[in-house]
Scaffold this motif. Sequence first.
Motif, PDB file in Angstrom:
ATOM      1  N   THR B 402       0.848  -1.190  -0.185  1.00 41.77           N
ATOM      2  CA  THR B 402       0.258  -0.193   0.086  1.00 41.77           C
ATOM      3  C   THR B 402       0.916   1.211   0.274  1.00 41.77           C
ATOM      4  O   THR B 402       0.822   2.271  -0.822  1.00 41.77           O
ATOM      5  CB  THR B 402      -0.739  -0.556   1.284  1.00 41.77           C
ATOM      6  OG1 THR B 402      -1.721  -1.316   0.782  1.00 41.77           O
ATOM      7  CG2 THR B 402      -2.024   1.199   1.488  1.00 41.77           C
ATOM      8  N   GLN B 403       2.016   0.475   0.582  1.00 45.82           N
ATOM      9  CA  GLN B 403       2.429   2.627   0.981  1.00 45.82           C
ATOM     10  C   GLN B 403       3.229   2.527  -1.153  1.00 45.82           C
ATOM     11  O   GLN B 403       3.831   3.555  -0.850  1.00 45.82           O
ATOM     12  CB  GLN B 403       3.744   2.083   2.234  1.00 45.82           C
ATOM     13  CG  GLN B 403       3.000   2.300   3.099  1.00 45.82           C
ATOM     14  CD  GLN B 403       4.322   3.087   4.245  1.00 45.82           C
ATOM     15  OE1 GLN B 403       3.748   3.941   4.165  1.00 45.82           O
ATOM     16  NE2 GLN B 403       5.078   2.517   5.215  1.00 45.82           N
ATOM     17  N   GLU B 405       2.538   1.634  -3.345  1.00 47.69           N
ATOM     18  CA  GLU B 405       1.764   1.750  -4.108  1.00 47.69           C
ATOM     19  C   GLU B 405       1.379   3.155  -4.605  1.00 47.69           C
ATOM     20  O   GLU B 405       0.302   4.214  -4.585  1.00 47.69           O
ATOM     21  CB  GLU B 405       0.066   1.008  -4.298  1.00 47.69           C
ATOM     22  CG  GLU B 405       0.963  -0.705  -4.866  1.00 47.69           C
ATOM     23  CD  GLU B 405      -0.600  -1.203  -4.849  1.00 47.69           C
ATOM     24  OE1 GLU B 405      -1.826  -0.799  -4.887  1.00 47.69           O
ATOM     25  OE2 GLU B 405      -0.206  -2.594  -5.761  1.00 47.69           O
ATOM     26  N   ALA B 406       0.976   4.036  -2.623  1.00 41.42           N
ATOM     27  CA  ALA B 406       0.434   4.924  -2.598  1.00 41.42           C
ATOM     28  C   ALA B 406       1.749   5.915  -3.362  1.00 41.42           C
ATOM     29  O   ALA B 406       1.605   7.605  -3.459  1.00 41.42           O
ATOM     30  CB  ALA B 406       0.441   5.596  -1.167  1.00 41.42           C
ATOM     31  N   LEU B 407       2.325   5.931  -2.751  1.00 42.89           N
ATOM     32  CA  LEU B 407       3.751   6.750  -3.689  1.00 42.89           C
ATOM     33  C   LEU B 407       3.820   6.921  -5.099  1.00 42.89           C
ATOM     34  O   LEU B 407       4.051   7.714  -5.614  1.00 42.89           O
ATOM     35  CB  LEU B 407       5.427   6.387  -3.294  1.00 42.89           C
ATOM     36  CG  LEU B 407       6.124   6.964  -3.333  1.00 42.89           C
ATOM     37  CD1 LEU B 407       6.852   8.133  -2.760  1.00 42.89           C
ATOM     38  CD2 LEU B 407       8.073   5.476  -3.258  1.00 42.89           C
TER      39      LEU B 407
END
Lengths: 279, 415
Positions: B402-403, B405-407
Motif C-alpha cells: 500500500t505504501q 503503490e500510494a507513492l
Amino acid sequence: MPDDPAGAIAALAAALYCGVDLGASATKVALVDGAGSLRGWSVRPSGVDYRAAALAGQEEALRQAGAAPGLLGRTVATGYGRDNVSFADDRRTEIQCHGVGVYHVLHRALTVIDIGGQDNKVIRLDAAGRRLHFRMNRKCAAGTGAFLEEIALRLDLPLGSLDALAAGATEAVQLSSFCTVFAKTEILAHLRRGVPVGAIVRGAFASVVARVVEMDPLPGEVVLTGGVIAHNPTVGVLLQERLGRAVVVPPHPQLAGAIGAALIARHGLASSAQEGLDA
Amino acid sequence: MADAPKTAAIKKIKAAGPMKDLMGAYFKELDEAARQRSARVAWCSSVGPAELLRALGFRVYFPENHGALLGTSRLATEYIPEANAIGYAPTICSYLTSDVGAWLKKTTPLTKAFGMEGVPRPDLLAFNTNQCRDVQDWFAFYSREYQVPIVGIETPRSVNEVDAAHLAGLTAQYRALVPKLEEVAGQKLDLDRLREVVASSYRCTLLWKQVLRAGTHRPAPITFFDGTIHMGPAVVLRGDPRAEEYYQLLAAELEERIKGGVAAVEGERLRFYWDGMPVWGKLREHAETFAAAQGCVVASTYCNSWIFEALAEKDPFVGMARAYTELFIVRAEAYKERYLETMARDYGIHGIIYHESMTCPNNSNNRYGLPGRMAKKLGIPYVVIQGDLNDLRCYSDEQTRTQLEALFEQLHDRA
Ligand code: SF4
C-alpha cells in the motif's frame, strides 16, 4: 447503450459510479452520480469471502439508490482487499481514495487522519487537493480499530457500547503500553483495582488518539475519517482536546474511501491531474 | 497507475550465469580448504580487513553473505528462533540470529546451492566494528564454539570527517593485527603481495562503481535489485582478479544496454532511491512491484557501500584504514544527508524509499528525522517501510504494498 446519441447522453448522465473500499473488517460501497453526489451506499462486515462481500455491498447500495444494475458505470476498488474485487475496473490505494473523498467535500488544504480497522493513515493535502505527504502506522494494531475490538473483547462488551461508556466517563485510565497485548494486561490490573469500566474505555480511546498524534505533527485543519470515528465520536472529542483545536468529521466518515474511489471511477481510469478531482 | 502494466517480467542480466559460476568456484575453494586443510580459512565481516587476510593466503568467508543467502532462501525466519532460545534477542541483527540459528540446526543453504556439507570451518575470525557491534558479538559466538582466535578493528562510529587522528589510530590497529594473523596463517606478510591484493581490490571497486553509475542513464540498464545480487563478487572476492574480470563483463553488458537503449524496467517513468538494506526474502516481489509501476530503483545506499575508493596500493595500511572508515554506515547524519543529496541529483531521483530494518539500526536511516529533512531539501516524496533484512516476522506485505503503490500514485498523478 441506446443507438441514438441523445439516449446515450441521457444514459451517461444517469450512470452511477461505484467505489468499493474493502477493508480488513468492513466493506464499504458508495455510488456517486455524474455530478459526484452520493446516491447509495452500504457498510457490511468483510467476513472471509471478500468478493462476495463486495458484490453484496454493491447490490445493497444499488437498492438503496433505487437504481438498476444496468446503470452502473465504472467501479474502482480500494482498501486492504482491493485485489479481491474482481469486477473493479481499476484499483487505488486507500491513501489516495480517502484524500479524494474528503477533498471533494471540503475543498481546502487538509490533514486527513483515517483510523481504520487495521491501520491508520495520515494524508496531507494542499489547497488544490494534491497530496503532499502520507504516513501509515507501524506494523502493529495499536491505535487502530483492531485495538478497540480487542479491548471490547477483554471487557466482555459489545463493540457498539464503547462510545457511550467513554462519553459518559469523567476519568480516563492511562494505558501506557505500545503493545495491544500489554495494554490488555494493564486493563486487567485496572479491573482488579475496581476502576469503572467507562474510565477504562475512555483510556483506550485516549490511547488510540496518542498513537495517532505520534504519527505526524498534524498541521492545519484536521479531518477524521474511518470506521472508528464513525462509530465512536468520542475519539474525535479526545483528539480535539489533545490538539487544542477543532477536528472536522465529514458526513459519512466511514465511507470517505469508498466515495473517493467512486469519484475516481467517475473521472475515468486515466490518472487525475490532481488528487482532488474537481467536483 | 491505470496505464501501467500490471505485471512486468524481470529482465535477466546475461552475466548472471558467469557470476553463478564464479561464486560456485569461490565456495568450492573454501570448502576444499576447510576440508583438506590446504589453506587457512578466515571469516571476515563484510567491510572488514579482507585484503590483509587474502594477502596472507587465507581463504576468506563472509558470514553476512551467508546471512543474505538465508534471507533470499527465506530460511532465516525459521532459524532465528533457535538463536533467540539461547539468549540472542529477536531485536538484534537477524543476520546474526539466522546464521547462528542455522548453525545450531547444523544446516546451511550452501548445501543446496553449492553442494557444501556445511559452512567452512574457520581458523580465525576477523571483524571491523565500522558497521556495528553485532559483528563482534556474532564472531565471538563462533570463536567460543570453534575455539579459534578472534581479532578485530574497533572503528569509531558516527564519524563526521575522517581525520588524521582517526587514521593514525586505525592504521595502528591494522598493523597490530599482523602478528596474530601471521601466526595463524603460518607465513609472514609480504608487503608486495598486500599491495597486489589492495590494487586488485581497488580496481574491482572502480569497476563496481562503473556498474552502479550505469544507473544514472535514462532509462537505467540495471536496478537496485539486480545490484544486490551482482554485488556478490565485490563482497566476497575483492582483491581476487577474478572479481575484476567479472565486473568487466557486467560493465560491458550494461554499456551494450545503454547503447541499445535497453531499459532494466520496460517503459521506465519513475526513478527511485532505496536507502537501507534489501528485504532479502522479498527481492523478487519488490522488483516486480516497481516494474509494474514503471518504476526503477536506480540507486541505493546499500550497493554503493562496497565502493572503497581510498584503497591505496602505495600505502596499503593507511588506505585500508581510510577506505573502511569513510563508508556511509560509519558516518554522522550531516555526511549522510550530503551523500543522499548528491545521489538524488546525480541519478535524477523522483522518490526515496527508506527501509527501516527492525533488527539493524545501523542500516536504518529514518530514525533521527533524516527523511523529513531530505524531503525539504530535495522536494521529492518518500516513504518509510518497516521491515527487516531477514526476519520476515517484522515485515508486512500488505502495508509495504500500500505504501509503495500510494507513492507511485502520488508521482504518476504529479507527472
Ligand atoms: S550492519 Fe546490521 S545487518 Fe549488518 S551485521 Fe551489523 S547489525 Fe547485522
